[in-house]
Design a protein around this motif. Structure first.
Motif, PDB file in Angstrom:
ATOM      1  N   LYS A  14      54.695  83.042  10.286  1.00 16.99           N
ATOM      2  CA  LYS A  14      53.240  82.844  10.282  1.00 16.99           C
ATOM      3  C   LYS A  14      52.837  81.396  10.036  1.00 16.99           C
ATOM      4  CE  LYS A  14      51.739  87.484   8.944  1.00 16.99           C
ATOM      5  NZ  LYS A  14      50.859  87.699  10.107  1.00 16.99           N
ATOM      6  N   GLY A  15      53.825  80.508   9.931  1.00 18.99           N
ATOM      7  CA  GLY A  15      53.513  79.107   9.685  1.00 18.99           C
ATOM      8  C   GLY A  15      52.927  78.880   8.304  1.00 18.99           C
ATOM      9  N   ARG A 140      57.393  84.624  20.286  1.00 16.13           N
ATOM     10  CA  ARG A 140      55.977  84.967  20.122  1.00 16.13           C
ATOM     11  C   ARG A 140      55.503  84.695  18.703  1.00 16.13           C
ATOM     12  NH1 ARG A 140      56.724  91.327  21.313  1.00 16.13           N
ATOM     13  NH2 ARG A 140      57.929  91.947  19.454  1.00 16.13           N
ATOM     14  N   GLN A 141      56.388  84.881  17.713  1.00 12.62           N
ATOM     15  CA  GLN A 141      56.019  84.553  16.336  1.00 12.62           C
ATOM     16  C   GLN A 141      55.851  83.050  16.173  1.00 12.62           C
ATOM     17  OE1 GLN A 141      59.289  86.500  14.306  1.00 12.62           O
ATOM     18  NE2 GLN A 141      57.951  88.116  13.545  1.00 12.62           N
ATOM     19  N   LEU A 142      56.739  82.290  16.811  1.00 14.96           N
ATOM     20  CA  LEU A 142      56.665  80.835  16.743  1.00 14.96           C
ATOM     21  C   LEU A 142      55.372  80.335  17.382  1.00 14.96           C
ATOM     22  CD1 LEU A 142      58.034  78.175  15.985  1.00 14.96           C
ATOM     23  CD2 LEU A 142      59.188  78.213  18.195  1.00 14.96           C
ATOM     24  N   THR A 143      55.017  80.911  18.520  1.00 14.90           N
ATOM     25  CA  THR A 143      53.783  80.533  19.205  1.00 14.90           C
ATOM     26  C   THR A 143      52.571  80.845  18.340  1.00 14.90           C
ATOM     27  OG1 THR A 143      54.775  80.916  21.383  1.00 14.90           O
ATOM     28  CG2 THR A 143      52.369  80.926  21.255  1.00 14.90           C
ATOM     29  N   SER A 144      52.587  82.015  17.717  1.00 14.07           N
ATOM     30  CA  SER A 144      51.480  82.420  16.846  1.00 14.07           C
ATOM     31  C   SER A 144      51.370  81.505  15.628  1.00 14.07           C
ATOM     32  CB  SER A 144      51.685  83.870  16.394  1.00 14.07           C
ATOM     33  OG  SER A 144      50.671  84.274  15.509  1.00 14.07           O
ATOM     34  N   ALA A 145      52.515  81.138  15.052  1.00 17.58           N
ATOM     35  CA  ALA A 145      52.522  80.268  13.879  1.00 17.58           C
ATOM     36  C   ALA A 145      51.998  78.878  14.231  1.00 17.58           C
ATOM     37  CB  ALA A 145      53.938  80.170  13.312  1.00 17.58           C
ATOM     38  N   LYS A 147      49.910  78.157  16.638  1.00 20.16           N
ATOM     39  CA  LYS A 147      48.473  78.275  16.889  1.00 20.16           C
ATOM     40  C   LYS A 147      47.706  78.283  15.574  1.00 20.16           C
ATOM     41  CE  LYS A 147      44.982  81.257  19.006  1.00 20.16           C
ATOM     42  NZ  LYS A 147      44.717  82.538  19.712  1.00 20.16           N
ATOM     43  N   ARG A 148      48.222  79.032  14.605  1.00 26.24           N
ATOM     44  CA  ARG A 148      47.557  79.113  13.305  1.00 26.24           C
ATOM     45  C   ARG A 148      47.582  77.750  12.610  1.00 26.24           C
ATOM     46  NH1 ARG A 148      48.421  83.611   8.540  1.00 26.24           N
ATOM     47  NH2 ARG A 148      47.434  82.450   6.859  1.00 26.24           N
ATOM     48  N   ALA A 149      48.722  77.070  12.663  1.00 27.76           N
ATOM     49  CA  ALA A 149      48.830  75.762  12.028  1.00 27.76           C
ATOM     50  C   ALA A 149      47.875  74.766  12.673  1.00 27.76           C
ATOM     51  CB  ALA A 149      50.272  75.250  12.133  1.00 27.76           C
ATOM     52  N   PHE A 150      47.749  74.818  14.000  1.00 30.81           N
ATOM     53  CA  PHE A 150      46.850  73.920  14.716  1.00 30.81           C
ATOM     54  C   PHE A 150      45.396  74.179  14.320  1.00 30.81           C
ATOM     55  CE2 PHE A 150      44.112  73.082  18.427  1.00 30.81           C
ATOM     56  CZ  PHE A 150      44.340  71.719  18.579  1.00 30.81           C
ATOM     57  N   GLU A 151      45.010  75.446  14.266  1.00 33.10           N
ATOM     58  CA  GLU A 151      43.628  75.795  13.913  1.00 33.10           C
ATOM     59  C   GLU A 151      43.281  75.347  12.498  1.00 33.10           C
ATOM     60  OE1 GLU A 151      43.588  79.973  14.632  1.00 33.10           O
ATOM     61  OE2 GLU A 151      43.196  79.771  16.786  1.00 33.10           O
ATOM     62  N   GLU A 152      44.233  75.493  11.571  1.00 30.59           N
ATOM     63  CA  GLU A 152      43.988  75.065  10.192  1.00 30.59           C
ATOM     64  C   GLU A 152      43.846  73.550  10.099  1.00 30.59           C
ATOM     65  OE1 GLU A 152      47.004  76.652   7.672  1.00 30.59           O
ATOM     66  OE2 GLU A 152      46.217  78.691   7.766  1.00 30.59           O
ATOM     67  N   LEU A 153      44.658  72.823  10.868  1.00 31.48           N
ATOM     68  CA  LEU A 153      44.565  71.365  10.878  1.00 31.48           C
ATOM     69  C   LEU A 153      43.228  70.898  11.454  1.00 31.48           C
ATOM     70  CD1 LEU A 153      48.131  70.171  11.928  1.00 31.48           C
ATOM     71  CD2 LEU A 153      46.861  69.400   9.925  1.00 31.48           C
ATOM     72  N   VAL A 154      42.816  71.521  12.547  1.00 38.71           N
ATOM     73  CA  VAL A 154      41.537  71.155  13.171  1.00 38.71           C
ATOM     74  C   VAL A 154      40.388  71.377  12.189  1.00 38.71           C
ATOM     75  CG1 VAL A 154      39.881  71.790  14.970  1.00 38.71           C
ATOM     76  CG2 VAL A 154      42.301  71.574  15.535  1.00 38.71           C
ATOM     77  N   GLU A 155      40.414  72.495  11.481  1.00 35.77           N
ATOM     78  CA  GLU A 155      39.368  72.788  10.502  1.00 35.77           C
ATOM     79  C   GLU A 155      39.401  71.785   9.354  1.00 35.77           C
ATOM     80  OE1 GLU A 155      36.105  74.824   8.953  1.00 35.77           O
ATOM     81  OE2 GLU A 155      37.086  74.976  10.915  1.00 35.77           O
ATOM     82  N   HIS A 156      40.597  71.401   8.942  1.00 38.93           N
ATOM     83  CA  HIS A 156      40.756  70.426   7.858  1.00 38.93           C
ATOM     84  C   HIS A 156      40.166  69.075   8.260  1.00 38.93           C
ATOM     85  CE1 HIS A 156      42.449  68.949   4.149  1.00 38.93           C
ATOM     86  NE2 HIS A 156      43.154  68.022   4.779  1.00 38.93           N
ATOM     87  N   GLU A 191      53.705  65.798  16.954  1.00 39.30           N
ATOM     88  CA  GLU A 191      53.500  64.893  15.821  1.00 39.30           C
ATOM     89  C   GLU A 191      52.318  65.348  14.982  1.00 39.30           C
ATOM     90  OE1 GLU A 191      52.789  60.124  14.867  1.00 39.30           O
ATOM     91  OE2 GLU A 191      52.973  60.835  16.936  1.00 39.30           O
ATOM     92  N   PHE A 192      51.283  65.830  15.638  1.00 34.39           N
ATOM     93  CA  PHE A 192      50.089  66.309  14.927  1.00 34.39           C
ATOM     94  C   PHE A 192      50.435  67.522  14.065  1.00 34.39           C
ATOM     95  CE2 PHE A 192      46.127  68.919  14.936  1.00 34.39           C
ATOM     96  CZ  PHE A 192      45.328  68.057  14.189  1.00 34.39           C
ATOM     97  N   LEU A 193      51.199  68.468  14.623  1.00 36.94           N
ATOM     98  CA  LEU A 193      51.569  69.669  13.881  1.00 36.94           C
ATOM     99  C   LEU A 193      52.494  69.348  12.708  1.00 36.94           C
ATOM    100  CD1 LEU A 193      52.174  72.186  16.812  1.00 36.94           C
ATOM    101  CD2 LEU A 193      50.274  72.210  15.185  1.00 36.94           C
TER     102      LEU A 193
END
Length: 248
Positions: A14-15, A140-145, A147-156, A191-193
Motif C-alpha cells: 500500500k506504499g 497491481r499492488q505496486l501500481t496501486s501503492a 498511485k497512492r504515494a503520488f496522490e499524497e505527495l501532490v496533496e502535500h 525521482e518525485f516518488l
C-alpha cells in the motif's frame, strides 16, 4: 520472516510506512517494532488483517497457505502431481505438500511464478493472485501503492502552495510550480516518488533564503527608522530559525 517483516511487507503493498500504519490503526508509536520482543494481542493481529484485507495467517506467517494451496490445485487442473511437477520444474515433494495443504514453508518467488505460468485457468486467476497469496508484492499492488504515494505527495505540495502536474508525454515528467509563477522545477516521476518530501523541504529552504535576501536588498540604503530595522532583522532571524527546524 519475522512478524514485523511480515507487516513491513504488507505495508509495501500500500506504499505505507510502519509509523503511518500505527497512526492509522491507533497503535502506539513504535509498538509494531516492539513485536520483535513481545507478541501482540490477537485483536491487533485481526485489526491488521482486516485493514489489509488478508487472512490472519498472512499477517503471522507472511503468506496465505490455504489460499496458495487452493490456487495451485486450480492451476494443476486434472494433471497428476508427477506431470505438474514436470511441467513446472518444481520438485514433486514440494508440489505434493502445497497441493495437499501439508505444513510447508512460504514458497519462493520463483516457485510462485512457475506455478502461475502453468495455470490452466489464467482467465480467472493471474500471476498477481499467486504472488499475493504467496506473500509477494504483485504488479497491481505496486501500481496501486505508487498511485497512492503520488496522490499524497501532490496533496502535500498543494498544502504548501505548490502545483504539481504529471506530464506523461513525452518524458513522463513532474512539473512543480507556484501560482505566482515565481518558481518552477521539472523532474522525473521516479525521482518525485522517491525524494518528493525531501525535495519540498529543499524548495522551501531556497525560497526562504530568497525572501531573506530580498528583504535585505530592499532595506539597504532606505530611510528606515531604528525600530523598523529591528523588526526586519527579527523577521530575518525568524525565517532562518524556521528553516533550521525543518532540517531536524
Amino acid at each position: 520472516m519475522s512478524l514485523v517483516e511480515n507487516v513491513k511487507s504488507l505495508c509495501d503493498t500500500k506504499g505505507l510506512s510502519i509509523p503511518k500504519l500505527e497512526k492509522e490503526l491507533g497503535f502506539g508509536r513504535g509498538s509494531i517494532y516492539n513485536w520483535e520482543k513481545s507478541s501482540p494481542s490477537i485483536d491487533k493481529i485481526e485489526k491488521l488483517a482486516n485493514y489489509f484485507n488478508v487472512s490472519v495467517n498472512q499477517v503471522l506467517y507472511g503468506f496465505d497457505a490455504d489460499k496458495f494451496s487452493n490456487l495451485t490445485n486450480i492451476a494443476k487442473g486434472d494433471r497428476t502431481m508427477a506431470q505438474f511437477s514436470i511441467d513446472t520444474g518444481i520438485d514433486q515433494n514440494e508440489i505434493v505438500k502445497i497441493c495437499l495443504g501439508y505444513s510447508y514453508d512460504r514458497p519462493s518467488l520463483e516457485t510462485a511464478k512457475k506455478i502461475a505460468a502453468n495455470n490452466q485457468h489464467s482467465i480467472l486467476f493471474t500471476e498477481d493472485d499467486f504472488l499475493e497469496a504467496a506473500g509477494y508484492v504483485s504488479e497491481r499492488q505496486l501500481t496501486s501503492a505508487r498511485k497512492r504515494a503520488f496522490e499524497e505527495l501532490v496533496e502535500h505540495y498543494k498544502n504548501h502552495g505548490f502545483y504539481v502536474v504529471h506530464e506523461k508525454d513525452p518524458f513522463d515528467e513532474i512539473h512543480i510550480s507556484q501560482a505566482t509563477g515565481s518558481f518552477f522545477e521539472a523532474l522525473s516521476l521516479e525521482e518525485f516518488l522517491e525524494n518528493g518530501f525531501d525535495l519540498l523541504d529543499e524548495i522551501m529552504a531556497k525560497l526562504e533564503i530568497g525572501d531573506i535576501q530580498t528583504i535585505a536588498a530592499h532595506h539597504d540604503g532606505e530611510d528606515w527608522t531604528e525600530e523598523e530595522l529591528q523588526d526586519i532583522e527579527e523577521f530575518k532571524e525568524l525565517l532562518k530559525l524556521k528553516r533550521q527546524l525543518k532540517k531536524k
